[in-house]
Design an enzyme around this catalytic site. Structure first.
Site: not given
Ligand code: DOR
Length: 447
Positions: A64-65, A96, A181, A306, A310
């Site tokens: 997730h970049f 996302n 997922h 994965d 954050h």
């Protein structure tokens, strides 16, 4: 006339499909042109790989970049820099973001943003939703698309397909393998009362319990069979799902993450607090042991990080308002090399899970093995180097890792993408010139 090569990788122990052999690798036009004994004078550039192993470039199929929309956590430049420093040569990025990646225009936007800014090659997933289900078959075939991703349970972002009817519609539109997922949204909602209003973070695997994962996996296997569609179940976490997945290898492939293979509850929550919070959760040690057994038995096809960064500030809030996810693209290979040195998997298995496995599962064209004609994506590793994972080495914008302070045996020494050295001795080299990954089902006629 003597043939010359743009790059020669000299004297390494090369992990070929037939086994590890001491040989040189000659690169022309970004592809592997020859394996054999080569005079270094014939190379425009020469990388000395003496004492190193040369592995097929690591393909991390789950990152997730955060670009567009959440660039304070990560962007395509920082994420792929972290990837390259960790020995990764290609990444598949998750949908996302903000906005979610839902259609051809969103995909185009990501491909455009990636141009001249990525240190590795890249591809992007399209997120499934009720409103785009019908168009997925078309969109998944666009160049640069890794396939379709379905969130059956809510996680970071708003993507969600929870009911069987919509899931079937998604599965019936298209033919490539769908990434899943698997957490059951209805059960997540039912059990939210367990943590709503505040709870210790070690309750995360109690809220999102084994049954939550098992129900979703059972449902999606049945639906995949009904639709006649292949699926890939991401970040599997429970002992209970593994025999079920093993019984459905014809329709389902399996992915696990290094963090679920390395960390365990309750220790991870005591040590790391909300930094250890991710979906699906880190669980008790017997689940971790079951994942290792499944890996040994061939049930697991791919290891993906994965990578879900954050910021520390976001993670400093009160559970359960804190976001789920931890970074991992840069530590995937060092952790696996460490596990290999501890005797938990062979080098051959590691290579299969990180290159040939991703190639098979997603139908990647021209990557995933060291063989003549394939892209010269090479990850050079020093199997015996003992190194500490330090904050200084980490390139993710989030600025932390759950593995900071850990000393590992085995370290990436250089990363080569299509014949260009992009990392050597922990330093980025040259300029970012990643390209879209090509896939067997989406090759344009001009290819
Ligand atoms: O822990 C997670 N974080 N799991 C997901 O499914 C999403 C990810 C994120 O994007 O933060």
């Amino acid at each position: 006339m003597v043939e010359t090569y743009e790059l020669i990788v000299k004297g390494g122990r090369v992990a070929t499909p037939g086994g590890v052999v001491e040989t040189d690798v000659g690169v022309k036009d970004g592809r592997i042109a020859v394996l054999g004994d080569l005079d270094p004078g014939r190379g425009e550039a020469v990388v000395d790989a003496a004492g190193l192993h040369v592995l097929p470039g690591v393909i991390d199929t789950q990152v997730h970049f955060r670009e567009p929309g959440l660039e304070h956590k990560e962007d395509l430049a920082s994420g792929t820099a972290a990837a390259a420093l960790g020995g990764v040569t290609a990444v598949f990025e998750m949908p996302n973001t903000k906005p979610s990646t839902l259609d051809a225009a969103d995909l185009d936007d990501k491909l455009e943003r990636a141009r001249g800014r990525t240190w590795t090659d890249h591809a992007f997933f399209i997120g499934a939703a009720a409103e785009n289900a019908e168009s997925l078959g078309e969109v998944e075939r666009l160049p640069g698309c890794a396939g379709v991703k379905v969130f059956m349970g809510s996680s970071t972002g708003s993507l969600l397909v929870e009911d069987d009817e919509t899931l079937l519609e998604v599965l019936r539109n298209g033919r490539r393998r769908v990434a899943i997922h698997a957490e059951d949204e209805a059960r997540l909602r039912e059990r939210l009362a367990l943590v709503r209003g505040g709870a210790p973070v070690d309750q995360h695997p109690v809220w999102r319990d084994e049954e939550t994962a098992l129900r979703a996996t059972r449902r999606i296997l049945a639906l995949a069979r009904r639709a006649g569609r292949r699926i890939h179940v991401l970040h599997v976490t429970t002992a209970e799902e593994l025999p079920l997945l093993a019984a459905h290898k014809d329709v389902a492939t399996v992915e696990v993450t290094p963090q679920h293979l390395t960390l365990a509850a309750p220790d991870c929550y005591e040590r790391l607090g909300t930094l250890a919070q991710m979906n699906p959760p880190i669980r008790a040690a017997h689940h971790r042991d079951a994942l290792w057994r499944a890996l040994g038995q061939g049930i697991v096809d791919v290891i993906g990080s994965d990578h879900a960064p954050h910021s520390r500030e976001e993670k400093a809030g009160d559970y359960p308002a804190t976001p789920s996810g931890m970074p991992g693209v840069q530590t995937l290979l060092p952790l696996l090399l460490d596990h290999m040195n501890a005797g938990r998997l062979s080098l051959e298995r590691l290579v299969d899970l990180t290159s040939a496995g991703p190639q098979r599962v997603y139908g990647v064209a021209g990557k995933g093995r060291i063989a003549v004609g394939y892209d010269a994506d090479l990850t050079l590793v020093d199997l015996k180097a003992r190194r500490e994972i330090t904050g200084k080495w980490l390139a993710s914008k989030c600025g932390w890792s759950p593995f900071e302070g850990m000393t590992v045996t085995g370290w990436p020494a250089a990363t080569i993408v299509r014949g260009r050295v992009v990392v050597c001795d922990d330093e980025l080299q040259g300029v970012p010139s990643g390209q879209p990954v090509r896939f067997l089902e989406t090759l344009a006629p001009a290819d």
